[in-house]
Enzyme design. Structure first.
Site, PDB file in Angstrom:
ATOM      1  N   ARG A   7       0.846  -1.212   0.000  1.00  0.00           N
ATOM      2  CA  ARG A   7       0.000   0.000   0.000  1.00  0.00           C
ATOM      3  C   ARG A   7       0.873   1.251   0.000  1.00  0.00           C
ATOM      4  NH1 ARG A   7      -1.755   1.893   5.946  1.00  0.00           N
ATOM      5  NH2 ARG A   7      -0.149   0.832   7.148  1.00  0.00           N
ATOM      6  N   SER A  34      -4.689   5.873   5.182  1.00  0.00           N
ATOM      7  CA  SER A  34      -4.433   4.432   5.284  1.00  0.00           C
ATOM      8  C   SER A  34      -4.147   3.790   3.932  1.00  0.00           C
ATOM      9  CB  SER A  34      -5.637   3.743   5.943  1.00  0.00           C
ATOM     10  OG  SER A  34      -5.812   4.200   7.270  1.00  0.00           O
ATOM     11  N   GLU A  55     -18.618   3.922  -0.533  1.00  0.00           N
ATOM     12  CA  GLU A  55     -17.846   3.207  -1.549  1.00  0.00           C
ATOM     13  C   GLU A  55     -18.630   2.959  -2.832  1.00  0.00           C
ATOM     14  OE1 GLU A  55     -16.124   2.383   2.471  1.00  0.00           O
ATOM     15  OE2 GLU A  55     -18.145   2.349   1.621  1.00  0.00           O
ATOM     16  N   ASP A 114      -7.541  -5.767  13.470  1.00  0.00           N
ATOM     17  CA  ASP A 114      -8.867  -5.288  13.052  1.00  0.00           C
ATOM     18  C   ASP A 114      -9.876  -6.431  12.937  1.00  0.00           C
ATOM     19  OD1 ASP A 114      -7.952  -2.730  12.999  1.00  0.00           O
ATOM     20  OD2 ASP A 114      -7.799  -2.572  10.828  1.00  0.00           O
TER      21      ASP A 114
END
Length: 306
Positions: A7, A34, A55, A114
């Site tokens: 990422r 993020s 989204e 998470d």
């Protein structure tokens, strides 16, 4: 070489792309820090659009931009990008075959603490099943930068799967070249071929060092269209194939390889290592890879038994 999350490499590549190509636009769903699209915003704020926690709307807007001859890169966590926005990706992007690049981060188990709600273990299956969609998963930062830039020149919908965790760099930044639809033999061996994707390539290479023979290790960075020729040749020259993925064994890399081999008269046995049709859980990345049998030690143990 230093570790880098795919990422993070995405953010750097995107920042370069928006400066190199005036048609590239960036959309994010309130996660720019993020997903690292904030890197593109720093250098070109007028072409970075924060769509908020919406989204589905983001994908519809990306489709409209693509229909207006832009090259939109739309980003969110993989579980949201492919889950919440599936209908829009299917009907607004893939059905009209529009030039949208869905670059989803935080895929797989190694999202870590998470937990299950954020661990996308079915995104490859969802995206691979869509007509016109092409699916990519780089193994390290070097490959991520190359793929992110390459998809700008590949017409039509693209899904790029990226990770949160910093991973070992296994490709040489000075010599690496991405070739669309072509797998890479990372280590040439015999008997067993380990076919891996994403960060599982690193685990496969580490596993190979623990075995008392030299297996072949193959990196499949383009899952659709997959490198059929390499898979068929590998099946003819090895006693077994083991696919390894940070994804459900249903519908992912293992399924894609099995589909290739199903049409072949001459083929070797195939074994699939991945998440066995279950949800993830909260934990450190290392603990989760151990718990689901996907670290180097488990891969080596499984192959040694073969």
């Amino acid at each position: 070489m230093a570790k880098e999350a795919t990422r993070a490499a995405y953010g750097k590549a995107l920042a370069e792309l928006v400066q190199e190509n005036e048609n590239v636009v960036v959309l994010d769903a309130d996660l720019a820090g993020s997903t690292k699209t904030a890197e593109a915003k720093k250098v070109c704020p007028e072409r970075h659009f924060d769509m908020g926690i919406a989204e589905g709307n983001m994908m519809a807007v990306a489709a409209g931009m693509a229909a207006s001859h832009k090259i939109p890169y739309a980003s969110a966590f993989a579980v949201f990008a492919t889950g919440r926005a599936y209908d829009q990706i299917r009907n607004s992007i893939c059905y009209p075959n529009l030039n949208v690049k869905v670059c989803a981060t935080h895929a797989g188990l190694t999202v870590g603490e998470d937990g299950a709600s954020h661990q996308s273990l079915e995104d490859i299956a969802l995206m691979r099943a869509l007509p016109n969609m092409k699916v990519f998963q780089p193994c390290d930062g070097v490959e991520a930068r190359a793929i992110v830039k390459a998809v700008a020149d590949i017409d039509g919908p693209c899904y790029v799967r990226l990770g949160r965790l910093a991973v070992d760099t296994v490709n040489d930044p000075d010599t690496y070249k991405y070739e669309f639809g072509k797998g890479i033999v990372m280590k040439k061996g015999a008997k067993v071929a380990i076919i891996a994707t994403g960060m599982m390539v690193q685990e496969a290479l580490k596993a190979a060092e623990q075995l008392d023979f030299d297996p072949t290790v193959i990196n499949i960075n383009t899952i659709k269209p997959i490198d059929k020729d390499l898979i068929i040749e590998t099946a003819k020259t090895h006693d077994a194939i083991v696919t390894v993925e940070e994804h459900n064994v249903i519908g992912g890399l293992g399924g894609a390889v099995a589909e290739v081999l199903a049409d072949q008269k001459e083929r070797c046995p195939q074994y699939m290592m991945g998440v066995k049709d279950e949800f993830g859980q909260s934990g450190t990345p290392a603990a989760l890879l151990d718990a689901y049998g996907l670290d180097a030690a488990h891969i080596a143990e499984f192959i040694q038994k073969l």
